[in-house]
Design an enzyme around this catalytic site. Structure first.
Site, mmCIF file in Angstrom:
data_model
loop_
_atom_site.group_PDB
_atom_site.id
_atom_site.type_symbol
_atom_site.label_atom_id
_atom_site.label_comp_id
_atom_site.label_asym_id
_atom_site.label_seq_id
_atom_site.Cartn_x
_atom_site.Cartn_y
_atom_site.Cartn_z
ATOM 1 C CE1 TYR A 198 0.592 1.892 4.092
ATOM 2 C CE2 TYR A 198 0.654 -0.606 4.508
ATOM 3 C CZ TYR A 198 0.913 0.915 5.148
ATOM 4 O OH TYR A 198 1.445 1.134 6.311
ATOM 5 C CB CYS A 199 1.822 3.919 -1.782
ATOM 6 S SG CYS A 199 0.588 3.723 -3.119
ATOM 7 C CB THR A 200 -0.178 8.408 -0.441
ATOM 8 O OG1 THR A 200 1.066 8.407 0.543
ATOM 9 C CG2 THR A 200 -1.104 9.570 -0.140
ATOM 10 C CB ILE A 227 -3.652 5.881 2.986
ATOM 11 C CG1 ILE A 227 -2.510 4.706 3.294
ATOM 12 C CG2 ILE A 227 -4.241 6.309 4.306
ATOM 13 C CD1 ILE A 227 -1.263 5.411 3.609
#
Length: 345
Positions: A198-200, A227
């Site tokens: 996952y990332c932003t 996110i």
């Protein structure tokens, strides 16, 4: 023909932003898709977005587009129609900011880059079309209840420090290009497990999922919309929120609160804090975490030396700044690299 670059001073642009009467919505989006002529694509997009009074930062490359923008709310639907009318951007997901004051950007900048995410990948056999499977918030929560699931954070240390998912692995590097090979090495013994990256907003973890598949991993997923989309889904659907703390964002806000927990500490006094700031000293601009008390004590500076510097005559400050590198400069106490002393010490 409309100008294709901004020609107004930053100061005036900020003043104009705060004089606007229509509230703004902050949005991020990306798409990996082939762009034959990035320069032409850039210029046409600039004209169209400027007409809708869009502000923000957009990168265009042959591999696609990466954008963080704000738009006056009355122009939101026209913007959506515009973007989805571009070949390759059909059914585009727009990530709406979670914690938004509408003051994230005050100018429109669109730049042509070699890649929309600098990855350091030179292997001609790497294929972004072969990427991990999406998981939404519901599936993410279900899979992360399983002890055989490994959750990997593909963001920088300073992003991870203020907020991350429960049990997520940090890949300890400040650049995505270093994180990719490092993540494959760290997960070498976990190849048979379910891996969720996952990332932003999804752009880095999507590429990272393709990279792991390229390196021989098989059961790889990535969080759809990152996110930001997860937080909105949790709120809208009444799901359990497994994200702790704050989501760092690359605009004037520097963060949006996802949970009420404060999991980081002030880099100067150690008190609970998760507010990032750039050192007020123009010759430093260190990105660090500072509590309200230390912000007052050090006048927004990262150290006593920088605090003393901001009170020097402007000419002397300019002389000191000559030759100072202007790259990303972030405080990272988790790394052993040679850096300046801890702020305030």
């Amino acid at each position: 023909m409309a100008a294709l670059h901004n020609r107004v001073s930053q100061k005036e642009l900020k003043e104009r932003l705060y004089q606007e009467t229509d509230p703004r919505t902050t949005i991020s989006f990306y798409r990996y898709f082939p762009i034959a002529d990035p320069r032409l694509f850039r210029d046409e997009l600039y004209s169209a977005l400027a007409a809708l009074k869009v502000f923000g930062r957009i990168y265009v490359a042959r591999e696609g587009i990466n954008a963080q923008i704000s738009v006056p709310q009355p122009n939101f639907e026209p913007l959506r129609v515009l973007l989805e009318g571009i070949a390759g951007l059909e059914r585009l997901r727009l990530n709406i900011a979670v914690d938004d004051d509408g003051k994230s950007f005050w100018v429109l900048k669109i730049k042509v880059r070699d890649k929309i995410v600098a990855d350091g990948i030179e292997d001609a056999g790497f294929d972004m079309n072969r990427k991990g499977k999406y998981v939404d918030a519901v599936e993410f929560n279900r899979l992360t209840d399983d002890p055989n699931t490994v959750v990997v954070d593909m963001r920088n240390h300073y992003e991870y420090e203020v907020g991350h998912f429960d049990g997520a692995i940090e890949v300890p590097s400040d650049t995505f290009r270093d994180q990719l090979p490092m993540s494959a090495e760290m997960l070498g013994a976990e190849k048979d497990k379910t891996i969720i990256m996952y990332c932003t907003g999804g752009i880095r973890c999507e590429k990272a999922s393709a990279y792991l598949l390229h390196r021989g991993f098989s059961n790889v997923f990535h969080l759809e919309g990152g996110i930001i989309h997860y937080a909105n889904s949790v709120r809208e659907q009444g799901l359990e929120n497994k994200f702790r703390g704050k989501n760092f964002v690359f605009d004037n806000r520097m963060g949006e609160r996802i949970s009420e927990e404060v999991i980081a500490q002030c880099h100067q006094c150690g008190a609970p804090a998760d507010t990032h700031t750039n050192c007020r000293n123009e010759g430093c601009h260190l990105l660090f975490i500072q509590c309200a008390a230390c912000a007052e004590k050090y006048e927004g500076c990262c150290s006593v030396a920088c605090q003393e510097a901001i009170h020097l005559p402007e000419e002397e400050q300019r002389m000191r700044r000559k030759g100072v590198a202007k790259g990303v400069h972030a405080f990272n106490k988790a790394r052993s690299r040679t850096r300046k002393k801890a702020p305030g010490r």
